[in-house]
Structure formats: structure tokens, C-alpha cells
Design a protein around this motif. Sequence first.
Motif, short mmCIF file in Angstrom:
data_model
loop_
_atom_site.label_atom_id
_atom_site.label_comp_id
_atom_site.label_asym_id
_atom_site.label_seq_id
_atom_site.Cartn_x
_atom_site.Cartn_y
_atom_site.Cartn_z
N ASN A 89 0.84 -1.20 0.00
CA ASN A 89 0.00 0.00 0.00
C ASN A 89 0.88 1.25 0.00
O ASN A 89 0.48 2.29 0.54
N GLU A 134 1.75 4.58 2.71
CA GLU A 134 0.54 5.13 3.31
C GLU A 134 0.41 4.63 4.75
O GLU A 134 0.29 3.43 5.01
N ASP A 152 -2.03 5.84 6.88
CA ASP A 152 -3.44 5.83 7.25
C ASP A 152 -4.05 4.50 6.84
O ASP A 152 -4.18 4.19 5.65
N THR A 153 -4.42 3.68 7.81
CA THR A 153 -4.92 2.33 7.52
C THR A 153 -6.27 2.33 6.82
O THR A 153 -6.71 1.29 6.32
N SER A 154 -6.93 3.47 6.77
CA SER A 154 -8.23 3.53 6.10
C SER A 154 -8.11 3.90 4.62
O SER A 154 -9.10 3.92 3.89
N VAL A 155 -6.88 4.17 4.18
CA VAL A 155 -6.66 4.61 2.80
C VAL A 155 -6.06 3.47 1.98
O VAL A 155 -5.12 2.79 2.42
N GLU A 156 -6.61 3.26 0.79
CA GLU A 156 -6.08 2.28 -0.14
C GLU A 156 -5.54 3.01 -1.37
O GLU A 156 -6.28 3.74 -2.03
N LYS A 211 -4.99 -1.20 -4.99
CA LYS A 211 -6.26 -1.61 -5.59
C LYS A 211 -6.03 -2.40 -6.87
O LYS A 211 -6.73 -3.39 -7.14
N ASP A 242 1.49 -2.02 8.35
CA ASP A 242 0.19 -2.26 7.71
C ASP A 242 0.32 -2.39 6.20
O ASP A 242 -0.36 -3.22 5.58
N SER A 243 1.22 -1.61 5.59
CA SER A 243 1.40 -1.68 4.14
C SER A 243 1.98 -3.02 3.72
O SER A 243 1.55 -3.61 2.73
N ARG A 302 -0.59 -5.91 4.08
CA ARG A 302 -1.68 -5.96 3.09
C ARG A 302 -1.39 -6.93 1.96
O ARG A 302 -2.27 -7.18 1.12
#
Length: 273
Positions: free
Chosen positions: A179, A182, A184-188, A193, A226-227, A230
Amino acid sequence: MKFWTKQRLGGLGLILGLLLLLAIPGLFWRSQQLAQVRANYRSPLAPIIMVPGSSANQNRFNQLVQQLNTEMGTQHSLLRVEVLTNGQLKTTGTIRKGDYRPFIVVGFQDSRDGPANIQRQAKWFTIAFKSLQKAFHFNRFSAMGHSNGGLVLTLFMEHDLQATGAHAERLMTIGTPFNLEEWDTSVETPLFKELVADRQSLPKELVVYSIAGTETYGGDGIVPVDSVNRGKYIFQKQVKSFTQVTVTGTQAKHGGLPENQQIIKLMRQDLLK
């Protein structure tokens, strides 16, 4: 007499037609058998192809290869490839005759960061891969990508691998930001994508190891945990197996991950089997 000749010729034509009809299934069967043999064939040569991250070049893994060779007691060859922006290749090193597990490092003249350049690097990697296939006649390989190098390899496997006819056996990504950077864990991100959208094109026989470093609770100093994590949304349920590993300690900084002793051990046991 003429009637008898026509009758005889008609009979021969009928017999030949029947023989042809009987032969057609055999021809199809043989064609299918040849296709199956080609699909199942595995070349003796199965290189380990490595791709460095942004701002690094084809010499990035010299120390790593030297250390792996020392610890394994085997002198695997090292071939370094630089892909120029015009698609031409510059190589240093060689693959020794009889070495079926050589290291091949593919770097890029334009190694800048950024989603657009990562996409270009994936296409440049495809050019290098096809050239290496033609030169060394292999149809199976394993791969390791550090940082954005893991993104390059993932894009290649989703978009271009199938057309090469090669079998990807193992993939190890180290500190790869699926990801991007980034936090912010709410941003993709758009790249993430895309990787998720095209995940069904990944080779089903692939074994994947994704390794994250944690210098802090949040990441390795550059890439958020988090990135890296994912990757599970890309590989899980799409490949043969997916394993996620987190390493900590003094060598868990992003730039030092390829030389991390825990990761080198994982490479020996999981990538170089």
C-alpha cells in the motif's frame, strides 16, 4: 468397365474417409499429450532472481550473495543485469556451467521511487526476464524482491508471467509496501487496488513469503507494517501458500533487512531449497 472403376474408386474413397476419421482422435490425443509434456517440463536451471528497491542498483545484493554462499558452502554464480531506459541490457558477471541455482540481480537505470516508475520497472523487468530465458533456456525460477522490488515482481507475475511460459516456484518479498508508504490504515492507494483487482492472475503453484521489519511498533522506519501486511489481501487464497513473517531487532531497519540474520536464515531454508 467404367462403372466398375468408379465403384471401386468410390469404395476406396469411403475407406480412406473412414481411416481419416479414425485417425483424427489420435492426432488430437497426440497434440494434447505434447502440450501436457511441455506444460509439465521443468528445466534443470532454476535461478533465484532478485530485484532491489528504489534508488538501489544491480550491485545491491553483492554482500548478501557472498554471505549466502559462505553460509551454504556453495559458490552460486552471480549475474547482474541493468535494464536501461531504452530497454537494452547491460550485464556483469556470468552463470557458471553446471550451476543450476544461480543468482540473477535485475536493476534499473531509472531506479526512482513512485507508482508510475514502479509500473515502468515492471515492464523493464519483463524485457530482462524474456532475454534471460532466451539466453539460458530456463522455464522455472524463484524470486526475491526488497522494498519496491517486491512490487515489481508482483506486477510481473500478475501481468506478464503467463505469456513467458515460465513457472514461478517461490517468491519472497522483504519490506515490500503493497500500500506504498501510506500510514493511514483507512486509505487504499491506486496501486494496491490494482494488485488486488488482478490477483487472480497470480500463478496457483506459487509459494509466497512476505517479511516485514519492525524497528518501531509501526514499521521499519520507512514502510508501515500495515502496508507490508496488506500482501495477504493479494496472495491469500490465490497462490499455493502464503506465509507472513515479522522480524525485529537491531537489523530491522528498512535498508538493512536483506542483511538481517533472521531473514538470511529464512532465505536459506525457504527460498534456496
